[in-house]
Design a protein around this motif. Structure first.
Motif, PDB file in Angstrom:
ATOM      1  N   GLU A   4      24.916 -34.643  32.556  1.00  0.00           N
ATOM      2  CA  GLU A   4      24.022 -35.684  32.048  1.00  0.00           C
ATOM      3  C   GLU A   4      23.855 -35.537  30.532  1.00  0.00           C
ATOM      4  N   TYR A   5      23.922 -36.685  29.808  1.00  0.00           N
ATOM      5  CA  TYR A   5      23.729 -36.630  28.365  1.00  0.00           C
ATOM      6  C   TYR A   5      22.254 -36.449  28.047  1.00  0.00           C
ATOM      7  N   MET A   6      21.969 -35.490  27.171  1.00  0.00           N
ATOM      8  CA  MET A   6      20.596 -35.197  26.778  1.00  0.00           C
ATOM      9  C   MET A   6      20.512 -35.260  25.257  1.00  0.00           C
ATOM     10  N   GLU A   7      19.456 -35.844  24.745  1.00  0.00           N
ATOM     11  CA  GLU A   7      19.292 -35.927  23.300  1.00  0.00           C
ATOM     12  C   GLU A   7      17.857 -35.597  22.923  1.00  0.00           C
ATOM     13  N   PHE A   8      17.709 -34.836  21.839  1.00  0.00           N
ATOM     14  CA  PHE A   8      16.396 -34.390  21.400  1.00  0.00           C
ATOM     15  C   PHE A   8      16.198 -34.740  19.929  1.00  0.00           C
ATOM     16  N   ASP A   9      14.984 -35.154  19.614  1.00  0.00           N
ATOM     17  CA  ASP A   9      14.632 -35.556  18.250  1.00  0.00           C
ATOM     18  C   ASP A   9      13.450 -34.705  17.793  1.00  0.00           C
ATOM     19  N   SER A  10      13.412 -34.390  16.510  1.00  0.00           N
ATOM     20  CA  SER A  10      12.330 -33.568  15.986  1.00  0.00           C
ATOM     21  C   SER A  10      11.730 -34.217  14.747  1.00  0.00           C
ATOM     22  N   GLU A  11      10.473 -33.917  14.499  1.00  0.00           N
ATOM     23  CA  GLU A  11       9.791 -34.435  13.310  1.00  0.00           C
ATOM     24  C   GLU A  11      10.246 -33.665  12.073  1.00  0.00           C
ATOM     25  N   LEU A  12      10.211 -34.329  10.936  1.00  0.00           N
ATOM     26  CA  LEU A  12      10.501 -33.637   9.689  1.00  0.00           C
ATOM     27  C   LEU A  12       9.417 -32.589   9.449  1.00  0.00           C
ATOM     28  N   PRO A  13       9.784 -31.412   8.952  1.00  0.00           N
ATOM     29  CA  PRO A  13       8.785 -30.369   8.700  1.00  0.00           C
ATOM     30  C   PRO A  13       7.838 -30.759   7.562  1.00  0.00           C
ATOM     31  N   GLU A  14       6.721 -30.086   7.532  1.00  0.00           N
ATOM     32  CA  GLU A  14       5.649 -30.418   6.580  1.00  0.00           C
ATOM     33  C   GLU A  14       6.112 -30.365   5.123  1.00  0.00           C
ATOM     34  N   HIS A  15       6.890 -29.343   4.768  1.00  0.00           N
ATOM     35  CA  HIS A  15       7.317 -29.214   3.371  1.00  0.00           C
ATOM     36  C   HIS A  15       8.219 -30.380   2.937  1.00  0.00           C
ATOM     37  N   PHE A  16       8.977 -30.931   3.891  1.00  0.00           N
ATOM     38  CA  PHE A  16       9.863 -32.064   3.623  1.00  0.00           C
ATOM     39  C   PHE A  16       9.023 -33.337   3.437  1.00  0.00           C
ATOM     40  N   VAL A  17       8.095 -33.549   4.352  1.00  0.00           N
ATOM     41  CA  VAL A  17       7.234 -34.741   4.301  1.00  0.00           C
ATOM     42  C   VAL A  17       6.399 -34.760   3.019  1.00  0.00           C
ATOM     43  N   LYS A  18       5.946 -33.595   2.616  1.00  0.00           N
ATOM     44  CA  LYS A  18       5.126 -33.487   1.406  1.00  0.00           C
ATOM     45  C   LYS A  18       5.871 -34.012   0.183  1.00  0.00           C
ATOM     46  N   VAL A  19       7.141 -33.646   0.045  1.00  0.00           N
ATOM     47  CA  VAL A  19       7.942 -34.113  -1.081  1.00  0.00           C
ATOM     48  C   VAL A  19       8.175 -35.621  -0.984  1.00  0.00           C
ATOM     49  N   LEU A  20       8.450 -36.113   0.216  1.00  0.00           N
ATOM     50  CA  LEU A  20       8.655 -37.558   0.390  1.00  0.00           C
ATOM     51  C   LEU A  20       7.407 -38.340   0.000  1.00  0.00           C
ATOM     52  N   ASN A  21       6.235 -37.832   0.352  1.00  0.00           N
ATOM     53  CA  ASN A  21       4.992 -38.514   0.003  1.00  0.00           C
ATOM     54  C   ASN A  21       4.777 -38.562  -1.510  1.00  0.00           C
ATOM     55  N   VAL A  22       5.124 -37.471  -2.181  1.00  0.00           N
ATOM     56  CA  VAL A  22       5.032 -37.448  -3.652  1.00  0.00           C
ATOM     57  C   VAL A  22       5.927 -38.529  -4.247  1.00  0.00           C
ATOM     58  N   LEU A  23       7.161 -38.627  -3.744  1.00  0.00           N
ATOM     59  CA  LEU A  23       8.113 -39.607  -4.263  1.00  0.00           C
ATOM     60  C   LEU A  23       7.687 -41.038  -3.943  1.00  0.00           C
ATOM     61  N   ARG A  24       7.116 -41.231  -2.759  1.00  0.00           N
ATOM     62  CA  ARG A  24       6.643 -42.581  -2.390  1.00  0.00           C
ATOM     63  C   ARG A  24       5.483 -43.012  -3.282  1.00  0.00           C
ATOM     64  N   ASN A  25       4.615 -42.088  -3.591  1.00  0.00           N
ATOM     65  CA  ASN A  25       3.487 -42.412  -4.484  1.00  0.00           C
ATOM     66  C   ASN A  25       3.983 -42.723  -5.891  1.00  0.00           C
ATOM     67  N   GLN A  26       4.974 -41.971  -6.351  1.00  0.00           N
ATOM     68  CA  GLN A  26       5.537 -42.249  -7.672  1.00  0.00           C
ATOM     69  C   GLN A  26       6.194 -43.622  -7.710  1.00  0.00           C
ATOM     70  N   LYS A  27       6.867 -43.963  -6.618  1.00  0.00           N
ATOM     71  CA  LYS A  27       7.548 -45.251  -6.517  1.00  0.00           C
ATOM     72  C   LYS A  27       6.543 -46.403  -6.545  1.00  0.00           C
ATOM     73  N   LYS A  28       5.409 -46.214  -5.824  1.00  0.00           N
ATOM     74  CA  LYS A  28       4.358 -47.255  -5.800  1.00  0.00           C
ATOM     75  C   LYS A  28       3.740 -47.455  -7.179  1.00  0.00           C
ATOM     76  N   SER A  29       3.531 -46.342  -7.883  1.00  0.00           N
ATOM     77  CA  SER A  29       2.905 -46.442  -9.209  1.00  0.00           C
ATOM     78  C   SER A  29       3.788 -47.168 -10.222  1.00  0.00           C
ATOM     79  N   ARG A  30       5.093 -47.195  -9.968  1.00  0.00           N
ATOM     80  CA  ARG A  30       6.023 -47.890 -10.868  1.00  0.00           C
ATOM     81  C   ARG A  30       6.111 -49.378 -10.548  1.00  0.00           C
ATOM     82  N   GLN A  31       5.680 -49.762  -9.371  1.00  0.00           N
ATOM     83  CA  GLN A  31       5.818 -51.168  -8.947  1.00  0.00           C
ATOM     84  C   GLN A  31       4.679 -52.036  -9.458  1.00  0.00           C
TER      85      GLN A  31
END
Length: 311
Positions: free
Chosen positions: A284-311
Motif C-alpha cells: 500500500e502506498y503511504m505518504e507523510f507530510d510534516s510542518e516546517l520547523p519553527e526556525h524556518f517559519v520564523k525567517v519566512l515571517n520576517v521576509l513576508r513582513n519585509q515584503k508587505k512593508s515595501r508594498q
C-alpha cells in the motif's frame, strides 16, 4: 595491532594514479582517507618498500595491504526525545530535528538519531550493521524532516529497492538566495567529490553520478525564493550542491552558500517535508507530510513582513 587480513595486488595497466586513490578503488567500500591512515601506519608496502599516499602506481607493482581487525563498536540506546510520526511492525517514520546527526561515526557515537531509535523502538533492521541499524537513507545533520526507518531486514530490502528504482516520493522545502524567475525547472547535473576539497561535493564529470532535481517556486520575497523541491536521485548534498550550481544557494548553508549568516541560523533552511513509499509488506502506498520547523517559519515571517512593508 591485530591484523585481520593481508591483501596482495599486482597492478595491471595503471599510469599516473596515486596509491591512495588506486587502493580506494580496488578495495571495495574502503575510503581514501582510511587508506591514507593505513599508509601512515606502515601497513601498506609497494615492492616491499614503505611509500607515501601520493606515490604513483605503475604496471607490475606489487602492493601488500595489511588490514587491521575492526574495533568492536557499541552504540548505546539514549533517551533523546524524537518525533515518531508513524510506526508499525515493519517501518517507522521519524521527523528529525535540525542539528541531529542520523547515525554514529568515528569520534561521535552518541546523541544521534540511531541512539534515540535504539531506545524507543524494539526492533531495527541489521543490514547496515551496528552503526546504522534501521537506516535506509539519510539527511544531513542540519537538514530537518522526515526519514523512513526499517524495523526488520525484509522491510529494509524492499525500501532500498524502491530508493534504487527512484520510486520513493521525497519532497523538500527550501529557501534560496536570489529570485528565481521561472516558476519551475529541472537541474540535471552529475555530482561527485570536489576535486580539491574532499569533504565537499560538486557538479563534475569526473567520478560522478547522475543527479536530477526538480523545483517549483512557492513564494518570492525580496532577494529570496521559497522552493518546493522533488528529488529524482539522492546524491550526497544534492539539493545544496545543485542550488549553489545555479547561483541560488540554500540560505544558511555554511558549505555551499554565503558565509554571511544574516538570520543567525544554525544551518541550512532545508526541510524534508514529504516522504512517500509503498509499504514493504502490504504494498500500500503511504505518504507523510510534516510542518516546517519553527526556525524556518520564523525567517519566512520576517521576509513576508519585509515584503508587505515595501508594498
Amino acid at each position: 595491532m591485530e591484523i585481520k587480513d593481508v591483501v596482495e595486488i599486482i597492478v595491471q595497466q595503471q599510469n599516473n594514479v596515486r596509491l591512495d586513490t588506486f587502493l580506494a578503488q580496488e578495495l571495495n567500500k574502503v575510503s581514501r582517507s582510511f587508506i591514507q591512515k593505513l599508509i601512515k601506519k606502515n601497513l601498506v608496502e609497494v615492492n616491499d618498500k614503505k611509500v607515501k599516499p601520493k606515490y604513483k602506481v605503475c604496471e607490475g607493482d606489487k602492493i601488500v595491504v595489511k588490514l587491521p581487525a575492526p574495533k568492536k563498536l557499541e552504540v548505546k540506546p539514549e533517551d533523546i526525545p524524537i518525533n515518531i510520526v508513524y510506526e508499525d511492525n515493519d517501518v517507522a517514520v521519524v521527523n528529525k530535528p535540525q542539528g541531529m546527526v542520523v547515525h554514529p561515526a568515528p569520534g561521535n557515537y552518541s546523541g544521534t538519531l540511531v541512539n534515540a531509535l535504539l531506545y524507543y523502538l524494539e526492533n531495527l533492521s541489521s543490514i547496515n550493521g551496528v552503526i546504522r541499524p534501521g537506516i535506509v537513507h539519510r539527511i544531513d545533520k542540519d537538514t530537518s524532516g522526515l526519514l523512513m526507518i526499517a524495523k526488520n531486514d525484509n522491510a529494509h530490502i524492499k525500501l532500498s529497492e524502491q530508493l534504487k528504482e527512484h520510486n520513493i516520493t521525497r519532497i523538500y522545502y527550501t529557501l534560496v538566495k536570489g529570485n528565481i524567475t521561472e516558476d519551475k525547472g529541472t537541474i540535471n547535473a552529475p555530482i561527485g567529490r570536489h576535486p580539491v576539497e574532499r569533504k565537499r561535493m560538486a557538479v563534475t564529470d569526473k567520478n560522478s553520478k547522475d543527479a536530477i532535481t526538480h523545483f517549483q517556486v512557492l513564494e518570492r520575497f525580496i532577494d529570496y525564493t521559497l522552493l518546493k523541491v522533488k528529488l529524482e536521485t539522492g546524491r550526497t548534498h544534492q539539493i545544496r550542491v545543485h542550488m549553489s550550481y545555479i547561483n541560488h544557494p540554500v540560505v544558511g548553508d555554511p558549505v555551499y552558500g554565503s558565509k554571511n549568516n544574516k538570520f543567525n541560523l544554525n544551518g541550512q533552511l532545508l526541510h524534508a517535508k514529504v516522504i512517500g513509499f509503498k509499504h514493504p509488506r502490504t504494498g500500500e502506498y503511504m505518504e507523510f507530510d510534516s510542518e516546517l520547523p519553527e526556525h524556518f517559519v520564523k525567517v519566512l515571517n520576517v521576509l513576508r513582513n519585509q515584503k508587505k512593508s515595501r508594498q
